[in-house]
Write a protein that holds these residues in place. Sequence first.
Motif, PDB file in Angstrom:
ATOM      1  N   GLN A 303      24.222 -40.116   6.464  1.00 48.61           N
ATOM      2  CA  GLN A 303      24.966 -39.169   5.645  1.00 48.61           C
ATOM      3  C   GLN A 303      24.051 -39.116   4.287  1.00 48.61           C
ATOM      4  OE1 GLN A 303      29.375 -39.006   4.682  1.00 48.61           O
ATOM      5  NE2 GLN A 303      28.505 -39.310   2.551  1.00 48.61           N
ATOM      6  N   ASN A 305      23.804 -36.909   0.357  1.00 49.71           N
ATOM      7  CA  ASN A 305      24.275 -35.964  -0.753  1.00 49.71           C
ATOM      8  C   ASN A 305      23.263 -35.226  -1.122  1.00 49.71           C
ATOM      9  OD1 ASN A 305      26.699 -37.289   0.020  1.00 49.71           O
ATOM     10  ND2 ASN A 305      26.754 -38.762  -1.723  1.00 49.71           N
ATOM     11  N   SER A 307      22.776 -31.875  -4.285  1.00 49.59           N
ATOM     12  CA  SER A 307      23.331 -30.821  -5.173  1.00 49.59           C
ATOM     13  C   SER A 307      22.760 -29.393  -4.883  1.00 49.59           C
ATOM     14  CB  SER A 307      22.813 -31.177  -6.788  1.00 49.59           C
ATOM     15  OG  SER A 307      21.400 -31.199  -6.772  1.00 49.59           O
ATOM     16  N   GLU A 319      33.307 -30.506   3.498  1.00 48.88           N
ATOM     17  CA  GLU A 319      32.742 -31.710   2.653  1.00 48.88           C
ATOM     18  C   GLU A 319      31.321 -31.306   2.079  1.00 48.88           C
ATOM     19  OE1 GLU A 319      31.427 -32.637   6.998  1.00 48.88           O
ATOM     20  OE2 GLU A 319      33.035 -31.892   5.908  1.00 48.88           O
ATOM     21  N   TYR A 320      30.657 -30.401   3.155  1.00 51.81           N
ATOM     22  CA  TYR A 320      29.288 -30.066   2.657  1.00 51.81           C
ATOM     23  C   TYR A 320      29.482 -28.977   1.448  1.00 51.81           C
ATOM     24  CZ  TYR A 320      24.565 -28.057   2.870  1.00 51.81           C
ATOM     25  OH  TYR A 320      23.281 -27.738   2.438  1.00 51.81           O
ATOM     26  N   ARG A 323      31.225 -30.641  -1.798  1.00 52.47           N
ATOM     27  CA  ARG A 323      30.785 -31.897  -2.325  1.00 52.47           C
ATOM     28  C   ARG A 323      29.226 -32.278  -1.938  1.00 52.47           C
ATOM     29  NH1 ARG A 323      35.898 -33.612   0.031  1.00 52.47           N
ATOM     30  NH2 ARG A 323      34.580 -34.780   1.707  1.00 52.47           N
ATOM     31  N   GLN A 325      28.064 -33.278   0.991  1.00 56.45           N
ATOM     32  CA  GLN A 325      27.766 -34.363   2.009  1.00 56.45           C
ATOM     33  C   GLN A 325      27.442 -33.526   3.341  1.00 56.45           C
ATOM     34  OE1 GLN A 325      31.275 -36.608   1.838  1.00 56.45           O
ATOM     35  NE2 GLN A 325      31.142 -37.438  -0.155  1.00 56.45           N
TER      36      GLN A 325
END
Length: 440
Positions: A303, A305, A307, A319-320, A323, A325
């Motif tokens: 996974q 993360n 911005s 979730e992507y 957040r 992710q």
Amino acid sequence: MNQVAVEAASSTRKFSAIKANWTAFQTLTGGRCLWPSCSVRYELYVFYNQTAIRTSPPPPPPPPPLLLPASNPLVSRTGKGVNSNVLAIAIVMSIIVAVLLFIAGYCFAKREKKSDDSALTFDGDDITTIESLQLDYRTIQAATNDYSENNQIGRGGFGEVYKGTFLNGTEVAVKRLSKSSGQGDIEFKNEVVVVAKLQHKNLVRLLGFSIEQEERILVYEYVPNKSLDCFLFDRAKQSQLDWSRRYKIIGGIARGILYLHQDSRLTVIHRDLKASNILLDADMNPKVADFGMARIFGMDQTQENTSRIVGTYGYMSPEYAMRGQFSVKSDVYSFGVLVLEIISGKKNNSFYETDSVPDLITYAWKLWSNGTALDLVDPTIVDNCQKSEVVRCIHIVPWQPGFFGQSRPKKDLLDSDQSTTSKSVLGSVDDASITELYPR
């Protein structure tokens, strides 16, 4: 060399020069050897002011030859092996220094030129992969008839796509990135490196690229039937996609994604799976395309993360989108949306104008929950489809969708492998008994 070294060491100026006849080799070039404690130069011409240097006394008789085994390569036939070896070392050292200085100057000049041209630099083993794919810009320009409008076959957010034909008859698709597009050097390099390392029949194949004259060009294999959305959402062409072809397309896309996630030596997250990025060849076989937003995962990475959210809303996993992710599950979610579009013939965003449901996923969920899942099927194929296969595809619907404007679900929608309770209990469909099917 020995004599001039002794004279320089004993001189108050720590300097000496000497002339000598050279007969050891047939040819000799000049050279210079720089060390922290001394500097030695030798040339075939006089390079110093002879009048400013005292006349050197006659050279002393040469020392007796050093007794070494006859097989020692340092011993010359004239008995001057040691002196010749010292001179040879000096020559070699001067050549090495000159070569290193040349390489350093060349690299510096090349780096400055690339900085001025805003060109790309490729690190690690990437350069070995892509150098063989670099094409001459004029060759691509000629193949597309100077990017004629008659050759344009597509247009996207990053530029235009043209059909081209090389002199050997090879047909290609040329992706010419717009100078003002959002895809800059990073995305361009990313697409080149990623696609160049991927080889699968359900992935579009990169044939070459060009970075010249401020142009960013990608050359792909030519896929004659354009993209899936050209058929799927066109009422005049929808009938060409019967259920058998749609089912074949779904399977091909799944195999391409499986290769990206599991079977290739790289774990690649596409991050922009959608109908317009699925190309169809002459036999309507699907090929996943457009890897400008793709990311490569490390060996043990699962996974990441970010911005910087990229992709297409409606295909993004919650979730992507919320957040930042993303993982292989993000692509699987996008694939699920794509499957529902293929079954229904409806765009995911075509529901935004209605108040009943916000999107295709919610619509599919409601039909499934009400036991009317087959109402999702495109009317042009509903009478001629294998209903068991259709239900099997619809079965990929996840938990009850939770999107923007709705409360966040208690748990991550994609991290659970447990089934949920549903009202749907389908009976016999097309002679196949299917019971207790719950959305996953």
